[in-house]
Design a protein around this motif. Structure first.
Motif, PDB file in Angstrom:
ATOM      1  N   PRO A 113       0.820  -1.223   0.000  1.00 23.61           N
ATOM      2  CA  PRO A 113       0.000   0.000   0.000  1.00 23.61           C
ATOM      3  C   PRO A 113       0.851   1.269   0.000  1.00 23.61           C
ATOM      4  CG  PRO A 113      -0.880  -1.573   1.577  1.00 23.61           C
ATOM      5  CD  PRO A 113       0.452  -2.112   1.113  1.00 23.61           C
ATOM      6  N   ALA A 114       1.964   1.260   0.738  1.00 23.79           N
ATOM      7  CA  ALA A 114       2.827   2.443   0.762  1.00 23.79           C
ATOM      8  C   ALA A 114       3.499   2.660  -0.590  1.00 23.79           C
ATOM      9  CB  ALA A 114       3.874   2.317   1.864  1.00 23.79           C
ATOM     10  N   LEU A 115       3.982   1.589  -1.215  1.00 17.15           N
ATOM     11  CA  LEU A 115       4.596   1.731  -2.544  1.00 17.15           C
ATOM     12  C   LEU A 115       3.600   2.323  -3.535  1.00 17.15           C
ATOM     13  CD1 LEU A 115       6.688  -1.551  -2.947  1.00 17.15           C
ATOM     14  CD2 LEU A 115       7.553   0.802  -2.890  1.00 17.15           C
ATOM     15  N   THR A 116       2.373   1.839  -3.491  1.00 17.28           N
ATOM     16  CA  THR A 116       1.332   2.361  -4.391  1.00 17.28           C
ATOM     17  C   THR A 116       1.070   3.834  -4.109  1.00 17.28           C
ATOM     18  OG1 THR A 116       0.303   0.195  -4.598  1.00 17.28           O
ATOM     19  CG2 THR A 116      -1.081   2.101  -5.113  1.00 17.28           C
ATOM     20  N   PHE A 117       0.933   4.196  -2.829  1.00 18.99           N
ATOM     21  CA  PHE A 117       0.680   5.589  -2.454  1.00 18.99           C
ATOM     22  C   PHE A 117       1.785   6.499  -2.973  1.00 18.99           C
ATOM     23  CE2 PHE A 117       1.508   9.178   0.368  1.00 18.99           C
ATOM     24  CZ  PHE A 117       0.283   9.833   0.330  1.00 18.99           C
ATOM     25  N   TRP A 118       3.037   6.145  -2.700  1.00 14.27           N
ATOM     26  CA  TRP A 118       4.142   7.022  -3.087  1.00 14.27           C
ATOM     27  C   TRP A 118       4.282   7.125  -4.599  1.00 14.27           C
ATOM     28  CZ3 TRP A 118       4.913  10.377   0.261  1.00 14.27           C
ATOM     29  CH2 TRP A 118       4.865  10.084   1.618  1.00 14.27           C
ATOM     30  N   LYS A 119       4.011   6.057  -5.326  1.00 13.09           N
ATOM     31  CA  LYS A 119       4.017   6.145  -6.791  1.00 13.09           C
ATOM     32  C   LYS A 119       2.885   7.051  -7.267  1.00 13.09           C
ATOM     33  CE  LYS A 119       6.245   1.710  -7.695  1.00 13.09           C
ATOM     34  NZ  LYS A 119       6.082   0.330  -8.175  1.00 13.09           N
ATOM     35  N   ASP A 120       1.716   6.934  -6.645  1.00 13.67           N
ATOM     36  CA  ASP A 120       0.563   7.754  -7.032  1.00 13.67           C
ATOM     37  C   ASP A 120       0.795   9.243  -6.824  1.00 13.67           C
ATOM     38  OD1 ASP A 120      -0.830   5.502  -7.806  1.00 13.67           O
ATOM     39  OD2 ASP A 120      -2.186   5.496  -6.061  1.00 13.67           O
ATOM     40  N   VAL A 121       1.597   9.629  -5.800  1.00  8.56           N
ATOM     41  CA  VAL A 121       1.854  11.053  -5.572  1.00  8.56           C
ATOM     42  C   VAL A 121       3.069  11.555  -6.348  1.00  8.56           C
ATOM     43  CG1 VAL A 121       0.665  11.133  -3.342  1.00  8.56           C
ATOM     44  CG2 VAL A 121       3.153  10.748  -3.403  1.00  8.56           C
ATOM     45  N   GLY A 122       3.703  10.678  -7.148  1.00  6.39           N
ATOM     46  CA  GLY A 122       4.746  11.136  -8.056  1.00  6.39           C
ATOM     47  C   GLY A 122       6.151  10.627  -7.819  1.00  6.39           C
ATOM     48  N   PHE A 123       6.374   9.828  -6.783  1.00  7.80           N
ATOM     49  CA  PHE A 123       7.716   9.283  -6.557  1.00  7.80           C
ATOM     50  C   PHE A 123       8.014   8.195  -7.576  1.00  7.80           C
ATOM     51  CE2 PHE A 123       7.358  11.308  -2.473  1.00  7.80           C
ATOM     52  CZ  PHE A 123       8.660  11.567  -2.086  1.00  7.80           C
ATOM     53  N   ARG A 124       9.296   8.100  -7.949  1.00  8.65           N
ATOM     54  CA  ARG A 124       9.757   7.067  -8.872  1.00  8.65           C
ATOM     55  C   ARG A 124      10.917   6.305  -8.240  1.00  8.65           C
ATOM     56  NH1 ARG A 124       5.536   6.944 -10.324  1.00  8.65           N
ATOM     57  NH2 ARG A 124       4.586   8.447 -11.680  1.00  8.65           N
ATOM     58  N   PRO A 125      10.892   4.970  -8.349  1.00  4.23           N
ATOM     59  CA  PRO A 125      11.991   4.164  -7.785  1.00  4.23           C
ATOM     60  C   PRO A 125      13.289   4.408  -8.532  1.00  4.23           C
ATOM     61  CG  PRO A 125      10.111   2.782  -8.440  1.00  4.23           C
ATOM     62  CD  PRO A 125       9.845   4.160  -8.948  1.00  4.23           C
ATOM     63  N   PHE A 126      14.416   4.378  -7.782  1.00  7.23           N
ATOM     64  CA  PHE A 126      15.710   4.479  -8.453  1.00  7.23           C
ATOM     65  C   PHE A 126      16.715   3.446  -7.956  1.00  7.23           C
ATOM     66  CE2 PHE A 126      16.194   7.376  -4.861  1.00  7.23           C
ATOM     67  CZ  PHE A 126      17.481   7.133  -4.415  1.00  7.23           C
ATOM     68  N   ASP A 127      16.388   2.700  -6.888  1.00  3.77           N
ATOM     69  CA  ASP A 127      17.307   1.688  -6.384  1.00  3.77           C
ATOM     70  C   ASP A 127      16.574   0.824  -5.356  1.00  3.77           C
ATOM     71  OD1 ASP A 127      19.672   0.276  -5.993  1.00  3.77           O
ATOM     72  OD2 ASP A 127      20.617   1.814  -4.754  1.00  3.77           O
ATOM     73  N   THR A 128      17.081  -0.362  -5.123  1.00  5.81           N
ATOM     74  CA  THR A 128      16.585  -1.238  -4.053  1.00  5.81           C
ATOM     75  C   THR A 128      17.794  -1.730  -3.271  1.00  5.81           C
ATOM     76  OG1 THR A 128      14.689  -1.943  -5.389  1.00  5.81           O
ATOM     77  CG2 THR A 128      15.273  -3.329  -3.511  1.00  5.81           C
ATOM     78  N   ILE A 129      17.698  -1.625  -1.956  1.00  2.00           N
ATOM     79  CA  ILE A 129      18.790  -2.056  -1.073  1.00  2.00           C
ATOM     80  C   ILE A 129      18.226  -2.964   0.019  1.00  2.00           C
ATOM     81  CG2 ILE A 129      20.170   0.017  -1.494  1.00  2.00           C
ATOM     82  CD1 ILE A 129      19.202   1.002   1.319  1.00  2.00           C
ATOM     83  N   GLU A 130      19.116  -3.609   0.763  1.00  2.00           N
ATOM     84  CA  GLU A 130      18.701  -4.362   1.937  1.00  2.00           C
ATOM     85  C   GLU A 130      19.125  -3.577   3.170  1.00  2.00           C
ATOM     86  OE1 GLU A 130      20.241  -8.364   1.668  1.00  2.00           O
ATOM     87  OE2 GLU A 130      18.417  -8.992   0.626  1.00  2.00           O
ATOM     88  N   MET A 131      18.213  -3.519   4.153  1.00  2.00           N
ATOM     89  CA  MET A 131      18.488  -2.825   5.410  1.00  2.00           C
ATOM     90  C   MET A 131      18.077  -3.700   6.575  1.00  2.00           C
ATOM     91  SD  MET A 131      17.272   1.116   4.731  1.00  2.00           S
ATOM     92  CE  MET A 131      17.697   1.581   6.400  1.00  2.00           C
ATOM     93  N   GLN A 132      18.801  -3.543   7.657  1.00  2.00           N
ATOM     94  CA  GLN A 132      18.499  -4.277   8.884  1.00  2.00           C
ATOM     95  C   GLN A 132      17.516  -3.477   9.735  1.00  2.00           C
ATOM     96  OE1 GLN A 132      19.701  -7.428   9.668  1.00  2.00           O
ATOM     97  NE2 GLN A 132      18.183  -7.311  11.281  1.00  2.00           N
ATOM     98  N   PHE A 133      16.423  -4.105  10.122  1.00  2.00           N
ATOM     99  CA  PHE A 133      15.446  -3.549  11.045  1.00  2.00           C
ATOM    100  C   PHE A 133      15.403  -4.470  12.263  1.00  2.00           C
ATOM    101  CE2 PHE A 133      14.249  -1.743   7.030  1.00  2.00           C
ATOM    102  CZ  PHE A 133      13.751  -0.480   7.337  1.00  2.00           C
ATOM    103  N   PRO A 134      14.861  -4.008  13.396  1.00  2.00           N
ATOM    104  CA  PRO A 134      14.809  -4.882  14.572  1.00  2.00           C
ATOM    105  C   PRO A 134      14.235  -6.280  14.299  1.00  2.00           C
ATOM    106  CG  PRO A 134      14.279  -2.667  15.231  1.00  2.00           C
ATOM    107  CD  PRO A 134      14.401  -2.664  13.723  1.00  2.00           C
ATOM    108  N   PRO A 135      13.173  -6.410  13.461  1.00  2.00           N
ATOM    109  CA  PRO A 135      12.678  -7.767  13.223  1.00  2.00           C
ATOM    110  C   PRO A 135      13.443  -8.541  12.149  1.00  2.00           C
ATOM    111  CG  PRO A 135      11.101  -6.148  12.416  1.00  2.00           C
ATOM    112  CD  PRO A 135      12.246  -5.395  13.009  1.00  2.00           C
ATOM    113  N   GLY A 136      14.396  -7.903  11.467  1.00  2.00           N
ATOM    114  CA  GLY A 136      15.160  -8.626  10.460  1.00  2.00           C
ATOM    115  C   GLY A 136      15.513  -7.792   9.244  1.00  2.00           C
TER     116      GLY A 136
END
Length: 147
Positions: A113-136
């Protein structure tokens, strides 16, 4: 705290178990002590109860761009255009500051849902990375929008 708790999917993928008022207060204190990082509440104009939160970094030292860290609307108010309205107001604020660099965000890939929202308001992807969060480890889609 109610705003965060009303978004259990987001809390689950970013914070994991044990997210409580103490961790939220620690995040707010960290934001307050980080130069150029701002956190703000979002309210209805006729209310004293916040309905959302906005977190941004004026300039990320890793790339020199402003970054939007979080725009969250209370779950019971989602789908009513408040997130879009808050984001448009934030864009106006940046433009009034004569900001010209693209605004960037990172969105957890499984948060469709967040990816859809941000694309709808005009954001465009430029990279994908991996990040560590507390759950993994999570894949994060970096996106940007021109100002």
């Amino acid at each position: 705290m109610p705003i965060y708790l009303s978004n259990p999917f987001y809390i689950g993928v970013t914070e994991g178990d044990g997210f409580d008022l103490g961790r939220l207060e620690k995040d707010w204190e960290s934001a307050r002590q980080t130069e150029g990082r701002e956190m703000a509440g979002i309210w209805f104009s006729d209310s004293v109860t916040p309905v959302g939160v906005l977190d941004w970094l004026e300039e990320n030292p890793n790339d020199g761009h402003p970054w939007l860290g979080l725009l969250m609307i209370h779950g019971e108010h989602q789908g009513k255009g408040l997130g879009r309205e808050a984001f448009q107001g934030f864009l106006r604020f940046l433009r009034e500051q004569e900001e010209t660099r693209p605004l960037r965000i990172g969105v957890i890939k499984e948060n469709k849902p967040a990816l859809t929202f941000w694309k709808d308001v005009g954001f465009r992807p430029f990279d994908t990375i991996e990040m560590q969060f507390p759950p993994g480890l999570r894949q994060v889609v970096k996106m940007e929008i021109s100002l």
